[in-house]
Each structure stands twice: as structure tokens, then as C-alpha cells.
Design an enzyme around this catalytic site. Structure first.
Site, short mmCIF file in Angstrom:
data_model
loop_
_atom_site.label_atom_id
_atom_site.label_comp_id
_atom_site.label_asym_id
_atom_site.label_seq_id
_atom_site.Cartn_x
_atom_site.Cartn_y
_atom_site.Cartn_z
CE LYS A 196 38.76 0.06 -32.91
NZ LYS A 196 38.65 -0.64 -34.23
CD GLU A 269 22.66 0.96 -30.09
OE1 GLU A 269 22.70 0.02 -30.92
OE2 GLU A 269 22.28 2.11 -30.37
CB CYS A 303 22.14 -3.22 -31.86
SG CYS A 303 23.94 -3.24 -31.98
CD GLU A 401 23.38 -9.24 -30.21
OE1 GLU A 401 22.84 -8.25 -30.73
OE2 GLU A 401 24.40 -9.17 -29.50
#
Length: 532
Positions: A196, A269, A303, A401
Site C-alpha cells: 500500500k 522505520e 526520516c 519531529e
């Protein structure tokens, strides 16, 4: 680069050489979506303009179940092929991707809004992974001999079997690398994949699937479903034999809970609040250039990009002068040609998050050294690369973040302080250390609680070293991609032990007592002989 805007802020790069309509033609769209199951419709958008890019099929949970059925049927024949034949498909894909890279780079730029060089970095990463697993998969997966319980009498082999069909949930920020790049080792190991991708970047994944089929992958081995995460995601976890997820920490926890309920493996991750440490002896020009790449590649929507910058107080002013000058000189744009230094944010949600962090920090006393504002004159979601000085709690940007082109500066007095503050986060994905002293760099790297550390580079050195594992500690995830761990996670280990001549029990008329004494002497002898 030059050509700054009159006020010293980043300028727009030259305009588009081709339009979205030139790239996403009806013929291309029909070819790429022909195998996507679903009777509904959904749309993707081009961040650089905000316009609709494509109308796509939308899958339902029942479509996901059917996709797994097709993948399972095809996976059995695929797994039966010798591993070298499977690996040859990856090597063929490597060559095709390099030859036809402009096609997918156009799609990456249109779907993400990133600068062309940053889109090309995805091609670099995927070809490295394809080459590595195309060459090394046979060695990673070959049967291994181990010392048995009783040397000579017990012969042991470790076999590796594919898990079956891997459910993969891929994010929007790196639509080529984090889709096919993660699927390649799963295919090499003999698995099928039901993926997906994010709806906004599904065309890139579909293009990669089309190219893999051209390279020799059986069509049904790789299924792609498109739909809303809360609808399609749980269905994918429900049917998968293993789950690979890249995305936010919050969603990663939900995926892990779903996998745990079914007792299947998962690799994650997740987020990061990555630190870069500039030591007193660093080459400041190289460090400033490296910080620009580390913080602003793909508009910071990476990331492993740097969001926290720790600079030794003795060189902070000199470093920041260089860093701010480079940042202000960056050109913004998402033309389908090289020349822009940074592209757009992916959409309104990212723009709001970045704006909130910057405005909150400024309201609480932070100083903007470069950037600090949106650029709707270039495109609806452009935001200038931004440097914030004087950041501290309770500013949101200090700990949350950002996932955008914003880096916060902190001064430190000694390296112990820098390490302590760099590690003061629940995240642990990537870090960067800048120093002229290689021994110091390695010593500092070993003290950082992150899955990867780069010395005199931001993130590319570690990520591009595909023989070595890459992943996060703490809230940054579970498992690793790349290297042996990146392919073995897609396998089940099986130990086959062949006992010869005598059983692992009393034999040849031995009583239980004599057998116990014999085994005691044998165990002592094996230790003395340093057997493992």
C-alpha cells in the site's frame, strides 16, 4: 548558488520545462493502474502546484484480501525458482532503472514536489540495493552448516525459507526508495508482496512495479492496493505473513499492535529528531555545506535528516555565518530539470506543521537566522529553508519531529555535554559528527544512541553503505534494512539436525546413570577443546 531574491531570501529556480500533462498521460495512467483492484476512485495531487495529478482506483478491504490470494498463488512458483534466478531479476531491474531513470524522476518530482537532484538520490539508493541483493542474496540465503550437539555424530544445517507474502506500507516522502527499495530483498528471498503506497505518490510505486515485471518478476508476485490508511492498512496487516512499515511513530505502534495480535513479524522505520555535532576542530566550510544537505534535502522531509544542530561555542559564530549564507543562497523550485536546491513541502499538513513550529519558537524567543516564511509566490506549499537560533524548552520544535526544512541550533561547551544533549530524545535514528580527528569522530559516534552515525557527512554515507544495517533505536523503530538483516528478516530460519550412529539418549546398554556420567565427561571435554 546565486540569484538570491532582493531581500536575501531564497529565490525561485527557473520554471518548468515540461508539464504534468506531458508526463502523466492517459496512456501511462491506464497502463500503470490496470492491475490495481478497486471499484472506487481517489485522486493524487502535485504539491508544486496543488493541482490534481491523477485519478486512481481505490481499493477496499475485500480487494486487499483478493490481492493476497493472487500473490500467494504466484509466490509459490516464484519461491521454487533458484535464488540466483530471482537475483538476476534485480540485476536486470538495476540496468533498466538507470536507462529509464528520467521517467521515474519526473514522476517523483510531480508527486512529491522535491528538487530533481533529490529525486535522483532515490534512483541512486534503489540501484545500490538492487545491485547488492542481486549479487549477495545467494550467499545470504544459502544453507549454512553449524556444529551439532555432538560433533561428528550430529550434522546441522540452517535453511532459510521465505515468509510467504509480505505486507508493505510505504510512505509518501521517498516513493521509489521506500517502496521498491524495501521490496527488493523480499523478492530476492522468494516472497510475494502486497504493497500500500501513499495515495499521493502511488504512481511512482506503480511505475516501479511495471519495470520489475519487465525485468522478469511474475506479475502477480507484486500486488499494489491504493486507499486510505485507516481502511486499507488494517486489512493488509490482517492478511500478511510479515509487515514492513515506514512512517510515523504513532502509526507504527498501531501496526506493531496489529502484527503482535497475529504473532507475525514486523519491521518499522519511524520518526527521528536527528542531531549533527560540529566539534571545535571541524572544517567549518565543509560542515556548513554538509549541514545544508543534511537539513534541507527533500525539504527536510526525510526520516534521517538533521533537525538539531549542536555547535561548539568556540566556533559557533563562524560556523553559523557560513551556514546561514549558504542557506539564504538556495534556489527553490520543482521544475522537471536540474537547478533547484530545494523543492516544495508535500502538502498543507506539512506546511501547517512547519509554520506552527517556527512561529511557536519565534514567539518564545528564538531568532531566525535564515528563512522563516512560506513562499506561496513559488507554489502553495513552499517554505524557505530555515535556521533557528536560541531554541529551548518549551518550544515545540525543541523535541517534536518537524519533518520539514527547519533546523535548530544549540551551543555546547564540551563533547560530553553534546553527547548527553544529542541523546536526550526518545528517538534514535541517525546522527552526524564533524571533526578533523578521525579517532575522535569514531569515539563520539560510538556514544550516540542511534542506528546510524555519519562522520563528516549528514546521512548519505551510512544510508548508501548497503552492506551495513540501517534502522532506528527507541521510538525510531524496530528491525533493519540493508545488509544481511535487511533480507533475512523476510525469511524463516529452519534448523535441520541429522543424528548419526547413536541417539541423543542412553544406548549400547548404558544405564541412565552411566549415560549421565558419559555426557558430563563429554561436555567438559568439549569446553576444553574450545568447541563452540
Amino acid at each position: 548558488m546565486t540569484d538570491n531574491a532582493p531581500d536575501g531570501n531564497p529565490a525561485a529556480a527557473p520554471g518548468r520545462s515540461r508539464s504534468a500533462a506531458d508526463v502523466v498521460t492517459p496512456e501511462l495512467l491506464a497502463r500503470l493502474t490496470r492491475a490495481v483492484p478497486g471499484s472506487g476512485e481517489t485522486r493524487s495531487h502535485a504539491p508544486a502546484t496543488g493541482e490534481v495529478l491523477a485519478t486512481l482506483p481505490e481499493s477496499r478491504p475485500e480487494d486487499v484480501a483478493a490481492a493476497f490470494d493472487r500473490a500467494r498463488e504466484a509466490q509459490r512458483e516464484w519461491a521454487a525458482r533458484p535464488v540466483r534466478r530471482r537475483a538476476a531479476v534485480l540485476l536486470k531491474f538495476h540496468d533498466l532503472l538507470l536507462t529509464r531513470q528520467d521517467e521515474v524522476i519526473d514522476l517523483i518530482q510531480l508527486e512529491t514536489g522535491k528538487a530533481r537532484l533529490h529525486a535522483h538520490e532515490e534512483v541512486q539508493a534503489v540501484t545500490m540495493a538492487a545491485r547488492h541483493y542481486g549479487r549477495r542474496a545467494p550467499a545470504y540465503l544459502k544453507p549454512k552448516r553449524h556444529t551439532g550437539a555432538v560433533p561428528v555424530l550430529t550434522r546441522v544445517r540452517e535453511l532459510r525459507h521465505p515468509r510467504g507474502v509480505v505486507g508493505q506500507i510505504a510512505p509518501w516522502n521517498y516513493p521509489l526508495e521506500l517502496s521498491v527499495g524495501d521490496a527488493l530483498p523480499a523478492f530476492a528471498a522468494g516472497n510475494g508482496v502486497v504493497m500500500k503506497p501513499d495515495t499521493e505518490t502511488a504512481l511512482t510505486a506503480l511505475w516501479a512495479r511495471d519495470l520489475m515485471i519487465e525485468a522478469g518478476l511474475p506479475e502477480d508476485v507484486w500486488q499494489i492496493v491504493i486507499g486510505e490508511g485507516p481502511v486499507v492498512g488494517p486489512a493488509l496487516v490482517q492478511h500478511a505473513d510479515y509487515v514492513s512499515f515506514t512512517g510515523s511513530t504513532r502509526t507504527g505502534r498501531e501496526v506493531a499492535q496489529g502484527a503482535a495480535a497475529r504473532l507475525i513479524g514486523v519491521s518499522l522505520e519511524l520518526g527521528g529528531k536527528n542531531a549533527m555535532i560540529v566539534c571545535a576542530d571541524a572544517d567549518l566550510d565543509k560542515a556548513a555545506e554538509g549541514a545544508t544537505r543534511a537539513a534541507f534535502a527533500s525539504a527536510g522531509q526525510l526520516c534521517i535528516s538533521v533537525e538539531r544542530l549542536f555547535v561548539h561555542e568556540s566556533v559557533a559564530d563562524a560556523f553559523l555565518e557560513r551556514f546561514a549564507a549558504r542557506t539564504k543562497a538556495m534556489k527553490l523550485g520543482a521544475a522537471l530539470s536540474y537547478g533547484a536546491d530545494m523543492g516544495s513541502l508535500a502538502g498543507e499538513r506539512q506546511l501547517k506543521a512547519v509554520t506552527r513550529h517556527v512561529e511557536d519558537a519565534v514567539d518564545k524567543g528564538a531568532k531566525v537566522l535564515a528563512g522563516g516564511r512560506a513562499r506561496p509566490d513559488i507554489g502553495p506549499y513552499f517554505y524557505e529553508p530555515t535556521i533557528l537560533d536560541g531554541v529551548g524548552k518549551p518550544m515545540a520544535v525543541c523535541e517534536e519531529e518537524t519533518f520539514g526544512p527547519v533546523v535548530s541550533v544549540y551551543r555546547f561547551g564540551d563533547e560530553d555535554e553534546a553527547i548527553r544533549r544529542a541523546n536526550a530524545t526518545p528517538y534514535g535514528l541517525n546522527a552526524s559528527v564533524w571533526t578533523k580527528n578521525a579517532r575522535r569522530g569514531r569515539a563520539l559516534a560510538a556514544r550516540l544512541r542511534t542506528g546510524t552515525v555519519n562522520i563528516n557527512e549528514g546521512f548519505a554515507s551510512a544510508y548508501g553503505s548497503v552492506q551495513s544495517p540501517m534502522g532506528g533505536m527507541g521510538d525510531s523503530g524496530l528491525g533493519r534494512r540493508h545488509g544481511s538483516e535487511g533480507i533475512l528478516k523476510y525469511t524463516e530460519a529452519q534448523t535441520v539436525a541429522h543424528q548419526r550412529l547413536v541417539p541423543m539418549a542412553p544406548s549400547m546398554g548404558m544405564s541412565d546413570e552411566k549415560h549421565a556420567a558419559f555426557m558430563t565427561r563429554s561436555l567438559r571435554m568439549m569446553k576444553a577443546l574450545r568447541l563452540r
